[in-house]
Design an enzyme around this catalytic site. Structure first.
Site, PDB file in Angstrom:
ATOM      1  N   GLY A  28     -64.872  83.689 -55.374  1.00  0.00           N
ATOM      2  CA  GLY A  28     -64.916  84.586 -54.200  1.00  0.00           C
ATOM      3  C   GLY A  28     -65.458  83.885 -52.970  1.00  0.00           C
ATOM      4  CE1 TYR A  38     -70.466  95.375 -54.944  1.00  0.00           C
ATOM      5  CE2 TYR A  38     -71.917  96.849 -53.725  1.00  0.00           C
ATOM      6  CZ  TYR A  38     -71.491  95.575 -54.034  1.00  0.00           C
ATOM      7  OH  TYR A  38     -72.099  94.496 -53.434  1.00  0.00           O
ATOM      8  N   GLY A  82     -65.095  84.975 -49.013  1.00  0.00           N
ATOM      9  CA  GLY A  82     -65.652  86.228 -48.499  1.00  0.00           C
ATOM     10  C   GLY A  82     -66.759  85.994 -47.492  1.00  0.00           C
ATOM     11  CG  ASP A 135     -57.159  86.721 -60.732  1.00  0.00           C
ATOM     12  OD1 ASP A 135     -58.296  87.217 -60.926  1.00  0.00           O
ATOM     13  OD2 ASP A 135     -56.120  87.396 -60.649  1.00  0.00           O
ATOM     14  CB  ILE A 136     -62.890  85.902 -61.747  1.00  0.00           C
ATOM     15  CG1 ILE A 136     -62.745  87.259 -61.051  1.00  0.00           C
ATOM     16  CG2 ILE A 136     -63.562  84.886 -60.848  1.00  0.00           C
ATOM     17  CD1 ILE A 136     -64.022  88.053 -61.042  1.00  0.00           C
ATOM     18  CG  ASP A 149     -61.428  84.165 -52.581  1.00  0.00           C
ATOM     19  OD1 ASP A 149     -60.635  85.070 -52.923  1.00  0.00           O
ATOM     20  OD2 ASP A 149     -62.499  84.391 -52.012  1.00  0.00           O
ATOM     21  CB  ILE A 150     -57.324  85.790 -55.536  1.00  0.00           C
ATOM     22  CG1 ILE A 150     -58.218  86.891 -54.961  1.00  0.00           C
ATOM     23  CG2 ILE A 150     -57.559  85.605 -57.018  1.00  0.00           C
ATOM     24  CD1 ILE A 150     -57.940  88.271 -55.531  1.00  0.00           C
TER      25      ILE A 150
HETATM   26  P1  NAD Z   1     -66.389  89.792 -49.846  1.00  0.00           P
HETATM   27  O1  NAD Z   1     -65.678  91.047 -50.190  1.00  0.00           O
HETATM   28  O2  NAD Z   1     -66.433  89.357 -48.429  1.00  0.00           O
HETATM   29  O3  NAD Z   1     -65.807  88.582 -50.706  1.00  0.00           O
HETATM   30  C1  NAD Z   1     -65.451  88.729 -52.049  1.00  0.00           C
HETATM   31  C2  NAD Z   1     -64.394  87.725 -52.356  1.00  0.00           C
HETATM   32  O4  NAD Z   1     -64.008  87.911 -53.728  1.00  0.00           O
HETATM   33  C3  NAD Z   1     -63.129  87.882 -51.505  1.00  0.00           C
HETATM   34  O5  NAD Z   1     -62.866  86.698 -50.785  1.00  0.00           O
HETATM   35  C4  NAD Z   1     -62.048  88.202 -52.528  1.00  0.00           C
HETATM   36  O6  NAD Z   1     -60.791  87.607 -52.205  1.00  0.00           O
HETATM   37  C5  NAD Z   1     -62.630  87.624 -53.795  1.00  0.00           C
HETATM   38  N1  NAD Z   1     -62.040  88.224 -54.999  1.00  0.00           N
HETATM   39  C6  NAD Z   1     -61.745  89.521 -55.243  1.00  0.00           C
HETATM   40  N2  NAD Z   1     -61.169  89.654 -56.446  1.00  0.00           N
HETATM   41  C7  NAD Z   1     -61.108  88.421 -56.986  1.00  0.00           C
HETATM   42  C8  NAD Z   1     -60.606  87.899 -58.211  1.00  0.00           C
HETATM   43  N3  NAD Z   1     -59.999  88.689 -59.112  1.00  0.00           N
HETATM   44  N4  NAD Z   1     -60.738  86.582 -58.452  1.00  0.00           N
HETATM   45  C9  NAD Z   1     -61.309  85.753 -57.534  1.00  0.00           C
HETATM   46  N5  NAD Z   1     -61.777  86.190 -56.345  1.00  0.00           N
HETATM   47  C10 NAD Z   1     -61.684  87.504 -56.078  1.00  0.00           C
HETATM   48  O7  NAD Z   1     -67.853  89.918 -50.441  1.00  0.00           O
HETATM   49  P2  NAD Z   1     -69.199  89.259 -49.872  1.00  0.00           P
HETATM   50  O8  NAD Z   1     -69.735  90.174 -48.879  1.00  0.00           O
HETATM   51  O9  NAD Z   1     -68.969  87.843 -49.527  1.00  0.00           O
HETATM   52  O10 NAD Z   1     -70.105  89.376 -51.165  1.00  0.00           O
HETATM   53  C11 NAD Z   1     -70.206  88.322 -52.110  1.00  0.00           C
HETATM   54  C12 NAD Z   1     -71.014  88.835 -53.279  1.00  0.00           C
HETATM   55  O11 NAD Z   1     -72.296  89.265 -52.813  1.00  0.00           O
HETATM   56  C13 NAD Z   1     -70.384  90.037 -53.977  1.00  0.00           C
HETATM   57  O12 NAD Z   1     -70.574  89.910 -55.358  1.00  0.00           O
HETATM   58  C14 NAD Z   1     -71.164  91.214 -53.432  1.00  0.00           C
HETATM   59  O13 NAD Z   1     -71.255  92.229 -54.377  1.00  0.00           O
HETATM   60  C15 NAD Z   1     -72.521  90.610 -53.178  1.00  0.00           C
HETATM   61  N6  NAD Z   1     -73.239  91.309 -52.103  1.00  0.00           N
HETATM   62  C16 NAD Z   1     -72.806  91.249 -50.812  1.00  0.00           C
HETATM   63  C17 NAD Z   1     -73.515  91.918 -49.822  1.00  0.00           C
HETATM   64  C18 NAD Z   1     -73.094  91.893 -48.391  1.00  0.00           C
HETATM   65  O14 NAD Z   1     -73.663  92.621 -47.565  1.00  0.00           O
HETATM   66  N7  NAD Z   1     -72.133  91.069 -48.007  1.00  0.00           N
HETATM   67  C19 NAD Z   1     -74.666  92.653 -50.150  1.00  0.00           C
HETATM   68  C20 NAD Z   1     -75.043  92.720 -51.491  1.00  0.00           C
HETATM   69  C21 NAD Z   1     -74.347  92.010 -52.454  1.00  0.00           C
HETATM   70  C1  AKB Z   2     -71.731  96.953 -49.291  1.00  0.00           C
HETATM   71  O1  AKB Z   2     -72.018  97.644 -48.291  1.00  0.00           O
HETATM   72  O2  AKB Z   2     -71.012  97.338 -50.227  1.00  0.00           O
HETATM   73  C2  AKB Z   2     -72.378  95.605 -49.404  1.00  0.00           C
HETATM   74  C3  AKB Z   2     -73.618  95.708 -50.218  1.00  0.00           C
HETATM   75  C4  AKB Z   2     -74.851  96.191 -49.604  1.00  0.00           C
HETATM   76  O3  AKB Z   2     -73.590  95.413 -51.387  1.00  0.00           O
HETATM   77  N1  AKB Z   2     -72.622  95.107 -48.087  1.00  0.00           N
END
Ligand code: NAD
Ligand code: AKB
Length: 310
Positions: free
Chosen positions: A10, A141, A13, A51-52, A36-37
């Site tokens: 991922g 989630y 992201g 793809d995970i 990533d995908i």
């Molecule tokens: P994001 O949604 O921006 O990125 C997630 C990435 O996962 C995407 O690029 C997507 O293409 C990829 N993805 C989805 N399905 C997939 C698959 N089957 N195989 C491979 N890749 C796949 O998320 P983010 O904000 O960068 O968050 C990263 C991690 O941190 C996540 O696990 C999220 O739960 C956690 N997180 C994020 C936040 C936040 O505010 N951004 C807060 C708490 C936790």
């Molecule tokens: C979301 O809003 O889903 C994320 C998170 C706090 O995990 N930014």
């Protein structure tokens, strides 16, 4: 010393974009593989499509490239997750179980699992939420992340897998525009203010949530992963905190730089999700075990966001 070979899932992201760069600065570009995908938005070598959910290819790849650590970021976030609960469970849970299994089978050194404030729910103490607290989230989630935390603990106890995790607050960064989350409004607000646009906020003005600026999130991640193994006493996931604010408090801060920034409020389905999360977090375990100490508050973050975006 054994060379570190790191794989991020991922990686395209919001967090992956910044974390890949930071890890490459620490460990060397060739030792950090982004996967990533989706197509990377910027040049991002070494990169591969993984793809995970394809466990066979995932295992082959990790074996072929002699990966020693995985930062498992791939997931579907809170707001998008509610649109397709089954798919969200499959990606967030089945995908993560594959990572855990492969990590044990191929004897990886450690893995990083990002949890979230979405693990909290209506029965959680909302103010200064303690490390050990009721976790009954209302989103798929959140459920998948609570389960993921418990699996981390299980694999550590049963197989000795060194998995490390934090519960990130809503992350704010200039590197990319987040999608699919409930805390996304904050980054969107900065872009609107800077572009001279009016913003319609999807949360109520007084919805206070824990938030963190990207450099703090990246530093928390790398410091936790570098900490002495014996100091890591929480094997589910660490509470992590930096600041808490509401949309109206962020507007006040942005208006110090853009006094004419206009905004209206139109809460949608994401309001219910946000209202079920904590307002502020007690992260004393992280501070005690691996010296966590955030650097950015709301005004320092606002200034830095605006400097970078302009
Ligand atoms: P994001 O949604 O921006 O990125 C997630 C990435 O996962 C995407 O690029 C997507 O293409 C990829 N993805 C989805 N399905 C997939 C698959 N089957 N195989 C491979 N890749 C796949 O998320 P983010 O904000 O960068 O968050 C990263 C991690 O941190 C996540 O696990 C999220 O739960 C956690 N997180 C994020 C936040 C936040 O505010 N951004 C807060 C708490 C936790
Ligand atoms: C979301 O809003 O889903 C994320 C998170 C706090 O995990 N930014």
């Amino acid at each position: 010393m054994k060379e570190k070979k790191i794989l991020l899932t991922g990686a395209n992201g919001q967090i992956g974009t910044a974390l890949t760069k930071a890890l490459r600065e620490i460990h060397g570009t060739e030792n950090v593989i982004a996967t990533d995908i989706t197509e990377p938005k910027h040049k991002n070598e070494p990169f591969d499509f993984i793809d995970i959910l394809n466990k066979v290819r995932l295992k082959e790849y990790i074996g072929d490239y002699k990966i020693t650590q995985i930062y498992h970021l791939a997931a579907i976030l809170s707001a998008s997750g509610e649109l397709n609960p089954q798919k969200t469970w499959e990606v967030n849970m089945t995908g993560f179980l594959s990572i855990l299994d492969i990590a044990v089978e191929l004897k990886l050194d450690k893995i990083f699992f990002p949890s979230t404030i979405a693990v909290y729910g209506p029965t959680t103490l909302r103010l200064n939420t303690p490390q050990h607290v009721s976790l009954e989230p209302g989103t798929v989630y959140g459920i998948s992340k609570v389960a993921g935390e418990l699996w981390c603990n299980y694999y550590f106890k049963k197989y000795g897998l060194d998995s490390r995790s934090v519960r990130y607050p809503g992350i704010i960064g200039w590197q990319s525009i987040p999608q699919g989350g409930t805390t996304d409004y904050a980054v969107e607000m900065f872009h609107a203010a800077i572009n001279g646009e009016k913003y319609e906020c999807f949360l109520k003005a007084d919805t206070k949530l824990p938030m963190m600026y990207m450099p703090d999130a990246i530093r928390a991640t790398t410091e936790l992963m570098e900490a002495e193994k014996d100091n890591i006493r929480v094997r589910t996931s660490y509470n992590l905190s930096a600041m808490s604010f509401s949309p109206s408090e962020l507007v006040d801060e942005i208006r110090k730089h853009y006094p004419r920034f206009e905004l209206t409020y139109k809460p949608d389905h994401r309001q219910e999700i946000a209202s079920s999360w904590s307002e502020s977090i007690d992260d004393s375990s992280a501070r005690a075990d691996w010296d966590w100490d955030p650097e950015y508050d709301i005004s320092k973050m606002t200034e830095d966001m605006i400097n970078n975006l302009t």
